[in-house]
Design an enzyme around this catalytic site. Structure first.
Site, PDB file in Angstrom:
ATOM      1  N   ASP A   1     -17.397   6.603  -8.170  1.00  0.00           N
ATOM      2  CA  ASP A   1     -16.568   6.571  -9.381  1.00  0.00           C
ATOM      3  C   ASP A   1     -17.492   6.359 -10.588  1.00  0.00           C
ATOM      4  O   ASP A   1     -18.439   7.135 -10.745  1.00  0.00           O
ATOM      5  CB  ASP A   1     -15.472   5.497  -9.242  1.00  0.00           C
TER       6      ASP A   1
ATOM      7  N   ASP B   1     -18.302   9.763  -3.936  1.00  0.00           N
ATOM      8  CA  ASP B   1     -18.971   9.281  -5.170  1.00  0.00           C
ATOM      9  C   ASP B   1     -18.685   7.794  -5.346  1.00  0.00           C
ATOM     10  O   ASP B   1     -17.856   7.231  -4.644  1.00  0.00           O
ATOM     11  CB  ASP B   1     -18.428  10.050  -6.390  1.00  0.00           C
TER      12      ASP B   1
END
Ligand SMILES: CSC[C@H]1O[C@H](OP(=O)(O)O)[C@H](O)[C@@H]1O
Ligand SMILES: Nc1ncnc2[nH]cnc12
Length: 291
Positions: A211, A209
């Site tokens: 974040d 991801d």
């Protein structure tokens, strides 16, 4: 030279290592407490392997509650020489998109609620830790990835946060401004303890991801992390299988001396050492303490 035995610590979404010959799950007690789970022993292409799911099967243990000392002691106790950590992580860089494997070589430890050393009152030690990843082991992981056509980025800094909550936007921007590449919650104190136990250590940080800093991507959440790990799990397992196939059967000396880290680290003289602590250090420091 010692016989190689490869330890693999599986992170979020990686709770087993299929394909082991003579597989067996065994309880390994330690003086520090219980490892996260039974250890999964077996062989891959004749190489002795030991797998440990960091959070336990069923992902029962959060990052703060993992007994990192028990995990590393258990691996050392059963003869592991090298540890490869597979870890989900968030990315701080556009070009490190989900699915990218990063062979990190530095860490910033922002954890504050964990036991970080096997040593303490009664036997004080300070190991060198400027280079927390063993470059020889990272070379082998990189070569295995290349042989399998798995793109990896060599080098990077992994920020270790306490969690379990993900970062605020301000924290995410701060860590980016520090030049960090990825973020996770588990590789410290794991890497510190591996060094104290004279184990070679390397991390495959699997980007899951962005974040929460990236304007074009939503904030990180657990389902998207697990989806990305599921999409990349097969790649990680292929990487480990190739690493095992090509791994030197005799443990090669670590170019930076990770496997001799305690040689000059212990400052407490023998007559001032606490016998009870020395007993607990039997696996980790038996080589230098002679216990
Ligand atoms: C499941 S999301 C957060 C969780 O994932 C990472 O774990 P690991 O390093 O064991 O793969 C991260 O560090 C958090 O513990
Ligand atoms: N963004 C993130 N922050 C902390 N740990 C993570 N593990 C996976 N993604 C993460």
């Amino acid at each position: 030279m010692a016989k190689s035995r490869l330890g693999v610590i599986g992170g979020s979404g990686l709770y087993d290592l299929p394909g082991l010959a003579n597989p067996r799950w065994e309880h390994v007690p330690t003086p520090w407490g219980e490892p996260s789970d039974l250890l999964h022993f077996g062989e891959l292409d004749g190489l002795e392997m030991v797998f440990l799911p960091r959070h336990g099967r069923g992902h029962r243990i959060p990052p703060t509650e993992i007994d990192y000392r028990a995990n590393i002691d258990a691996l050392k106790r059963v003869g592991v020489t090298d540890v490869v950590s597979i870890s989900a992580c968030g990315s701080f860089r556009d070009e490190l998109s989900p699915g990218t494997f990063v062979l990190v070589d530095q860490f910033i430890d922002r954890t504050f609620a964990r036991e970080k050393s096997f040593f303490g009152t009664g036997c004080v030690a300070h190991v060198s830790f400027a280079h927390p990843v063993s470059p020889g082991l990272a070379d082998l992981v990189e070569a295995a990835a290349q042989a399998e056509d798995i793109p990896v980025r060599r080098g990077g800094t992994y920020l270790v946060m306490e969690g379990p909550q993900f970062s605020t936007l301000a924290e995410s921007h701060l860590y980016r401004s520090w030049g960090c590449d990825v973020i996770g919650m588990t590789n410290m104190p794991e890497a510190k303890l591996a060094r104290e136990a004279e184990l070679c250590y390397a991390t495959v940080a699997m980007v899951t991801d962005y974040d929460c800093w990236h304007p074009d991507h939503g904030d990180v959440d657990v389902p998207s992390i697990l989806r990305t790990v599921a999409d990349n799990g097969e790649k990680a397992r292929r990487l480990i299988a190739r690493l095992a196939r090509d791994f030197p059967r005799e443990h090669p000396p670590c170019p930076i001396g990770s496997d001799l880290a305690l040689e000059t680290a212990i400052i407490t003289p023998p007559d001032a050492r606490d016998p009870d602590l020395l007993k607990k250090l039997d696996a980790v420091a038996g080589r230098v303490l002679g216990v």
